[in-house]
Design a protein around this motif. Sequence first.
Motif, PDB file in Angstrom:
ATOM      1  N   SER A 160       0.835  -1.204   0.000  1.00 15.42           N
ATOM      2  CA  SER A 160       0.000   0.000   0.000  1.00 15.42           C
ATOM      3  C   SER A 160       0.870   1.255   0.000  1.00 15.42           C
ATOM      4  O   SER A 160       1.925   1.305   0.620  1.00 15.42           O
ATOM      5  N   ASN A 165      -3.148   4.047  -3.560  1.00 17.89           N
ATOM      6  CA  ASN A 165      -4.510   4.258  -3.049  1.00 17.89           C
ATOM      7  C   ASN A 165      -5.278   5.245  -3.909  1.00 17.89           C
ATOM      8  O   ASN A 165      -6.481   5.069  -4.165  1.00 17.89           O
ATOM      9  N   SER A 218     -10.468  -5.506  -4.657  1.00 18.62           N
ATOM     10  CA  SER A 218     -10.485  -5.726  -3.208  1.00 18.62           C
ATOM     11  C   SER A 218      -9.108  -6.024  -2.628  1.00 18.62           C
ATOM     12  O   SER A 218      -8.970  -6.141  -1.407  1.00 18.62           O
ATOM     13  N   GLN A 220      -6.349  -4.404  -2.174  1.00 17.54           N
ATOM     14  CA  GLN A 220      -5.679  -3.425  -1.322  1.00 17.54           C
ATOM     15  C   GLN A 220      -6.534  -3.032  -0.118  1.00 17.54           C
ATOM     16  O   GLN A 220      -6.053  -2.972   0.998  1.00 17.54           O
ATOM     17  N   ASP A 221      -7.796  -2.740  -0.361  1.00 23.74           N
ATOM     18  CA  ASP A 221      -8.728  -2.360   0.700  1.00 23.74           C
ATOM     19  C   ASP A 221     -10.127  -2.689   0.212  1.00 23.74           C
ATOM     20  O   ASP A 221     -10.341  -2.963  -0.972  1.00 23.74           O
ATOM     21  N   LEU A 222     -11.076  -2.687   1.129  1.00 22.86           N
ATOM     22  CA  LEU A 222     -12.453  -3.014   0.773  1.00 22.86           C
ATOM     23  C   LEU A 222     -13.137  -1.752   0.277  1.00 22.86           C
ATOM     24  O   LEU A 222     -13.451  -0.858   1.066  1.00 22.86           O
ATOM     25  N   GLU A 227     -18.335  -3.035  -0.467  1.00 27.47           N
ATOM     26  CA  GLU A 227     -18.856  -3.255   0.882  1.00 27.47           C
ATOM     27  C   GLU A 227     -20.371  -3.135   0.918  1.00 27.47           C
ATOM     28  O   GLU A 227     -21.055  -3.950   1.552  1.00 27.47           O
ATOM     29  N   LYS A 275      -8.100 -11.540   4.578  1.00 25.39           N
ATOM     30  CA  LYS A 275      -7.893 -10.094   4.682  1.00 25.39           C
ATOM     31  C   LYS A 275      -9.054  -9.358   5.343  1.00 25.39           C
ATOM     32  O   LYS A 275      -8.852  -8.341   5.992  1.00 25.39           O
ATOM     33  N   TYR A 276     -10.263  -9.866   5.167  1.00 24.83           N
ATOM     34  CA  TYR A 276     -11.441  -9.122   5.650  1.00 24.83           C
ATOM     35  C   TYR A 276     -12.325 -10.012   6.510  1.00 24.83           C
ATOM     36  O   TYR A 276     -13.531 -10.107   6.302  1.00 24.83           O
TER      37      TYR A 276
END
Length: 956
Positions: A160, A165, A218, A220-222, A227, A275-276
Amino acid sequence: MATDLVQIAQLLNLTLDAKQHRKAEAELKILSEQPNYSLSLLTLVHDATKPTQTRLAAALAFKNFIRHNWVNEDGSHKLAANEVETIKKEIVGMMIEAPSQIQAQLGEAISTIADSDFWERWDTLTQDLVSRLSSTSFKQTNGVLEVAHSIFGRWRPLFSSNDLNREVLHVVGVFGDPFIQMLGIADQQIGANSGNEAELRGWLTTMSLLVKIFYDLSCQDLPPVIESNLQSITVLLHKYLSYTNPIFDGEEDDPTPLENLKSDICEVLQLYTNKYDDDFNPYVQKFTQDVWNVLSSVGPEKRYDILTCQALKFLTAVASVSRHAQIFSDEATLGTIVEKVIIPNVSLRESDVEMFEDEPIEFIRHDLEGSDTDSRRRASTDFLQKLLGNFEMLVTQVVFKYINHFLEQGKSDWKAKDTAVYLFLAIAAKGAVTASHGVKTVNSHINVVEFFTQHIAGDLVGGDSHPIAKVDAIKYLYNFRSQLDKAQWAAAMQPLIQNLGSDNYVVYTYAAIAVERVLYLTDDSGQHIFPRADIQPHAKELLEHLFSLVEKDASPAKLQENEFLMRCIMRVLIVLKEGAAECGINNILTHLNGITNIIKQNPSNPRFYYYHFEAMGALVRYYSSLPQVDLISRLWEPFALILTEDVSEFIPFVFQIFSLLLELNPTAQIPGDFKALLELVLTPTLWDTRGNAPPLSRFLAAIIPKAAQAIVLENKLEAVLLIFQRLLASKKTSQNAFDIIDSVVTTFPAEVLEPFFTNVVGLVFDSVQKQPSDSHKLRVARFYHLVSAKPGLGADFFIKHADAVQANVFTPFYLQVIRPTTALFAKPVDRKLAVVSYTKTLCESEAFATRYAKGWGFTCTNLLDLLKNPPRVAAGLGDELLVENDVDDIGFGIGFTPLNTCKRGPADAYPEITEIEKWVGQYVKEANAKTNGQITRFAQERLAPEAQQFFAPYLA
């Protein structure tokens, strides 16, 4: 333009001909320097009238051209602006319309372009992709999604960062809602076309690509759009994990789009579980049941291999989360898992036996090296070992029931015994199997030596054992090599060597692999388990047999097929060192040269020829000084042919070995035909290939001292310095530039360097201004100290030329670069060089005595710090005999012992003063006497009291 296209197409076709490809590639390289070459390639790619092989060759050439020519090190485009814009404008549409094999090449090219340009210099791309999505044409939509995945998939392995981002947020903001809509469209189209095979396959592929992009978005981040739609997405994933259609019944070889889709779903489930977990926790149990049902429904056919692997990886991820792992914690569940999932997927299939017999080298690579990442056996083992980590005793007990069962069956069925051995290997090893030592930690409830003695050893020596049983026995030793002591290995070594005589390809190759790793194996003190004395009695026979196996088929492709045999030859020669003389050095050279002459016709296995040249490097390392072995004359002919025929794959190895011959040659003269090589190395075109820079610079650095007179008389120093300038301009080759300039400084006297040195210093100063890496600054500091320490040059010589570049530029250079960087020197030879440099500066520099009075005190403090603080000892070089050794000699006739013996300074421990401190003390005292105590006065005036006290013994 048309003429160019015809010529380029003809040359591209010739690159596919093994006999003509080198000449064709050379001509294409010349054409590639013309404007719009890349657009010509794209035109050929897009021309549907051209043969597929021509279009594919053009796509491959375009991909490679973009990889090397899109941007420079600073990120600026190397191509003309109009060419860049045209490529960006056309390539997406071309990829969408191209056949799949061409799409793959264009996708890699787009990914390369995106690395530098997306998204800020290509901010229209995402919206362009969205605008091309179709709700009715799967072909167009799949092309768009392939492009999107080639760009978004770059994020998966990245860490990251703010820039990353921002890129992801840009994509999600434009692509997110259309992505959600396309999921619904693809679902509707699959339902509407359930009886239309062509449409069904196309839309299932669409859904598969959408799931891949779901992973990309998904990774790197949600994202908020995911979501907020996660519940509806999971409904779709559930649906397609259980989806079936009779259209796909009966296919047995390649996975269908349905298996691909289910595999992609399992992969994304693994991501979300790892990850989530907080967000995905409510869905895990239901998906675990779905995936279990998938595993229960698939058969042993190869079409299900990837799906089975991905499903097992998801279950492994579930078992990795403590709150989910408990669903596997009871004995009945574990028994069902072993019986229904593990055993069917670790048992040998008919296709595995066919590969063993028909494609033995591929069997070995898949089974041994970890290239079986997506094999059923590897995925099953990973799952079982994860369960073992959670419930060691229980899993061991459950699995051993099946091991004992298969061992009993194995008395009459070698396949059953293979299953038993594989299950044992899976639960006996804890942690990864390391390349150097194999299994380092074992299951505490298992005795690996006892199991081998009772159940496996007989297959190692038995003449009637099935070849796969023999392979299992050898692989067992290979895996558990660290668990056997010297006596046990002494008993096993002879049977291993005997198995090299097997007529079965896999058996003798595994034997070679095991022998090589045992010879590499060391104990806790770093000593080889099998040193030279142990292998010497077997060495001659072993080498002859290994060479006979390599040379069994003299065609270039087959001869270099088996890199494991060549690796074993290399290891034997490395361990034998000078002991290879007893095996006949000239005979070994005859084999190696013969192999070189064959494989140079068509180099196809980089691993094989790496080990091959390392074996040659071992002979050079240990025999170059022996008069009875004229290595230069023996190697000259095959190596000269490599250079004459421009075998680009081998040129780096040739120059590394030539460098080694020069470095180990005790004479001060240039040997034999090496003068012709000097002419060749000074040819700029040879440096165009980036991979040539390290070996060429090493060779040039090695030949300069021996060819110094010729270089001066024939005015070649300027050509050498132009190469230095060229290499210094690139961050990727700046280290090589310093190898050359260090050799120049060490070799030539001040009067030869004088006309060129101002320019050299200016180039070095410029390089320091360009945000240099720490390694670059270390080389700059070492270069300064080399000049400062060398008799006839010194700090004042450097300062004079620095002033010629810019008045007073030396002060910030010394304070901001030299002093702080020198403190970071770790290699003993570099620290020794700095000690000599600082000492001579204190004693001999007029500039530091008068102009830089404060600098004299700083320099003295730095010198004392080097003497007080011992350096780190450099790690060993391992296998890489062709890598230049860090010789502990600065080249000025000062023969100190390594600095790693340094202790506290002389004020605290004068009786333990090291040799280098003695030299410093003697040098300072003599200089002090010559200057009537000037150094004593400077120390009193310019040093702090504690430094004066520390420095006092040097003046005593």
